[in-house]
Design a protein around this motif. Structure first.
Motif, PDB file in Angstrom:
ATOM      1  N   ARG A 120       0.849  -1.205   0.000  1.00 50.59           N
ATOM      2  CA  ARG A 120       0.000   0.000   0.000  1.00 50.59           C
ATOM      3  C   ARG A 120       0.880   1.249   0.000  1.00 50.59           C
ATOM      4  N   LEU A 121       1.935   1.234   0.809  1.00 48.47           N
ATOM      5  CA  LEU A 121       2.826   2.402   0.912  1.00 48.47           C
ATOM      6  C   LEU A 121       3.495   2.717  -0.413  1.00 48.47           C
ATOM      7  N   VAL A 122       3.987   1.662  -1.113  1.00 47.15           N
ATOM      8  CA  VAL A 122       4.748   1.945  -2.337  1.00 47.15           C
ATOM      9  C   VAL A 122       3.858   2.394  -3.484  1.00 47.15           C
ATOM     10  N   MET A 123       2.541   2.256  -3.330  1.00 47.38           N
ATOM     11  CA  MET A 123       1.626   2.755  -4.366  1.00 47.38           C
ATOM     12  C   MET A 123       1.232   4.207  -4.116  1.00 47.38           C
ATOM     13  N   ARG A 124       1.790   4.806  -3.068  1.00 44.40           N
ATOM     14  CA  ARG A 124       1.509   6.221  -2.799  1.00 44.40           C
ATOM     15  C   ARG A 124       2.101   7.058  -3.930  1.00 44.40           C
ATOM     16  N   PRO A 125       1.579   8.273  -4.150  1.00 45.72           N
ATOM     17  CA  PRO A 125       2.068   9.074  -5.282  1.00 45.72           C
ATOM     18  C   PRO A 125       3.471   9.636  -5.077  1.00 45.72           C
ATOM     19  N   ARG A 126       3.910   9.781  -3.816  1.00 46.15           N
ATOM     20  CA  ARG A 126       5.260  10.325  -3.625  1.00 46.15           C
ATOM     21  C   ARG A 126       5.794   9.932  -2.256  1.00 46.15           C
ATOM     22  N   GLY A 127       7.099  10.073  -2.090  1.00 46.38           N
ATOM     23  CA  GLY A 127       7.700   9.819  -0.780  1.00 46.38           C
ATOM     24  C   GLY A 127       8.900   8.898  -0.868  1.00 46.38           C
ATOM     25  N   ILE A 147       9.307  -3.288  -7.028  1.00 44.56           N
ATOM     26  CA  ILE A 147       9.347  -2.621  -8.341  1.00 44.56           C
ATOM     27  C   ILE A 147       8.495  -3.427  -9.328  1.00 44.56           C
ATOM     28  N   ASN A 148       8.632  -4.748  -9.264  1.00 45.82           N
ATOM     29  CA  ASN A 148       7.860  -5.619 -10.159  1.00 45.82           C
ATOM     30  C   ASN A 148       6.360  -5.500  -9.880  1.00 45.82           C
ATOM     31  N   PHE A 149       6.009  -5.366  -8.596  1.00 39.91           N
ATOM     32  CA  PHE A 149       4.605  -5.207  -8.186  1.00 39.91           C
ATOM     33  C   PHE A 149       4.024  -3.928  -8.807  1.00 39.91           C
ATOM     34  N   ILE A 150       4.802  -2.831  -8.742  1.00 40.93           N
ATOM     35  CA  ILE A 150       4.351  -1.561  -9.349  1.00 40.93           C
ATOM     36  C   ILE A 150       4.249  -1.731 -10.864  1.00 40.93           C
ATOM     37  N   ASP A 201       8.022   8.410 -12.447  1.00 40.82           N
ATOM     38  CA  ASP A 201       7.078   8.331 -11.319  1.00 40.82           C
ATOM     39  C   ASP A 201       7.775   7.692 -10.132  1.00 40.82           C
ATOM     40  N   VAL A 202       8.660   6.730 -10.451  1.00 43.46           N
ATOM     41  CA  VAL A 202       9.346   5.959  -9.409  1.00 43.46           C
ATOM     42  C   VAL A 202      10.841   5.954  -9.726  1.00 43.46           C
ATOM     43  N   ILE A 203      11.664   6.227  -8.705  1.00 48.07           N
ATOM     44  CA  ILE A 203      13.120   6.164  -8.876  1.00 48.07           C
ATOM     45  C   ILE A 203      13.667   5.198  -7.828  1.00 48.07           C
ATOM     46  N   LEU A 204      14.422   4.212  -8.271  1.00 44.90           N
ATOM     47  CA  LEU A 204      15.083   3.305  -7.323  1.00 44.90           C
ATOM     48  C   LEU A 204      16.556   3.683  -7.266  1.00 44.90           C
TER      49      LEU A 204
END
Length: 371
Positions: A120-127, A147-150, A201-204
């Motif tokens: 749930r947390l990693v689907m947030r829009p930012r942070g 990352i794969n889940f997203i 949208d996402v940076i690892l």
């Protein structure tokens, strides 16, 4: 001979499920299986053997780095079977290598035993979302799984910055661009700054090694991106302190404020041997609620652990509670949970009390393991 040998070694490692292959002069190759080191019953490696093995898989760029600095890292794919992350280095003037196996098939967060609150947390829009733990605790596996889940769930642009690239991600619902430090970009901080112009949208961020990278990661999280990072810390409270302590004193107050608004969660993890074979992860989970954000901002991080304890309804848990559960479910032995505990004495007492309770509840059976 070296290439044949290296292929055979890699095949054997994949077949047996070894996490690492150790190659050094004066002994046969060694596999790490379920956390334990096992020597192979083959010939002892001479200096020439280790050089030949190194040359058979190491790219020119890394061979040069090895000559200049005494060590180098790279990743390579072994057919479709697996990828390996390799560290080559000199020791006593000879060549040594450690190859870490990166499985090709990614486990889902559920298979890894990650609580639902994490997805749930990693689907947030930012942070900023951090996965921490000592080397070899499965951080890369957890991050790859998230990352794969997203990637399977939403149409995002995901940029990974790694040294070296470990898991390969393919475009699913999302577009994934993976940049390797040293090959595609000079450094982590530089890559994060560039990434902000690449509509992510996402940076690892593979590793938050230095002040510059930590600063860039926090800024990126503040400006409306989900940023994943890793640190070699053992607990959520320790992670927050480590980040703040990375900054000089005069900047710490400002960074506390920034971090309190940017950070969304921390997973600290460790791997333990299962009684039935294989390994299992134990997780400490911090979900940054407004009250935890206040503790960070007001320099009261020493209260984070008790906030985690009272935050179970948000999905939080302390490492020692996760370890206690693994012991209670008979997944991991008493000795193993105590070696990984944050407070081994407290955990040992708690387990002893639990055993006493069981013994008193079933006096006729007794407790064969009573301490």
């Amino acid at each position: 001979m070296a290439t044949i040998l290296v292929d055979k070694l890699l095949q054997a490692a994949i077949k047996q499920g070894a996490s690492d292959i150790h190659i050094t002069t004066g002994q046969p190759p060694v596999f790490r299986l379920h956390g334990r080191m096992r020597k192979l019953e083959t010939k002892t490696l001479e200096a020439d053997d280790t050089v030949a093995l190194m040359k058979s898989i190491t790219p020119e760029r890394v061979q040069r780095e090895l000559q200049e600095t005494g060590s180098g890292d790279f990743g390579f794919a072994f057919g479709d079977l697996a990828r390996f992350r390799v560290s080559v280095f000199k020791q006593r003037g000879h060549i040594a290598m450690v190859l870490r196996q990166i499985p090709n098939d990614m486990l889902t967060p559920e298979q890894l035993g990650l609580p639902e609150v994490v997805t749930r947390l990693v689907m947030r829009p930012r942070g900023l979302f951090l996965v921490t733990g000592p080397t070899g605790s499965g951080k890369s596996t957890t991050l790859a799984s998230l990352i794969n889940f997203i990637n399977e769930s939403v149409d995002h642009h995901i940029i990974t910055i790694e040294d070296p690239i470990e898991f390969f991600h393919y475009h699913k619902k999302s577009t994934v661009n993976q940049r390797e430090v040293g090959t595609d970009v000079t450094g982590f901080a530089e890559a994060i700054r560039r990434a902000l112009r690449q509509d992510p949208d996402v940076i690892l961020v593979g590793e938050m090694r230095d002040l510059e990278t930590i600063e860039a990661a926090i800024s990126a999280a503040e400006t409306g991106h989900v940023v994943f990072g890793t640190l070699h810390t053992n607990s959520a409270q320790g992670t927050v302190n480590r980040i703040i302590d990375a900054f000089p004193g005069n900047l710490q107050e400002q960074i506390r404020t920034q971090l309190s608004t940017a950070i969304i969660g921390i997973v600290a993890q460790t791997l333990l041997p299962r009684i039935t074979g294989g390994r299992v992860a134990a997780y400490e989970i911090l979900v940054v609620t407004s009250s935890i954000a206040n503790l960070i901002r007001e320099n009261k991080t020493f209260r984070i652990n008790s906030a985690i304890q009272t935050g179970a309804k948000f999905g939080m848990q302390l490492m020692d509670d996760a370890l206690f559960k693994l012991w209670k479910d008979q997944t991991v032995s008493l000795e193993d949970v105590l070696t990984k505990a944050q407070n081994p004495d407290d955990l040992a007492k708690r387990i002893a009390n639990e055993r006493r309770g069981i013994a008193e509840a079933h006096p006729q059976q007794g407790d064969p393991e009573a301490a």
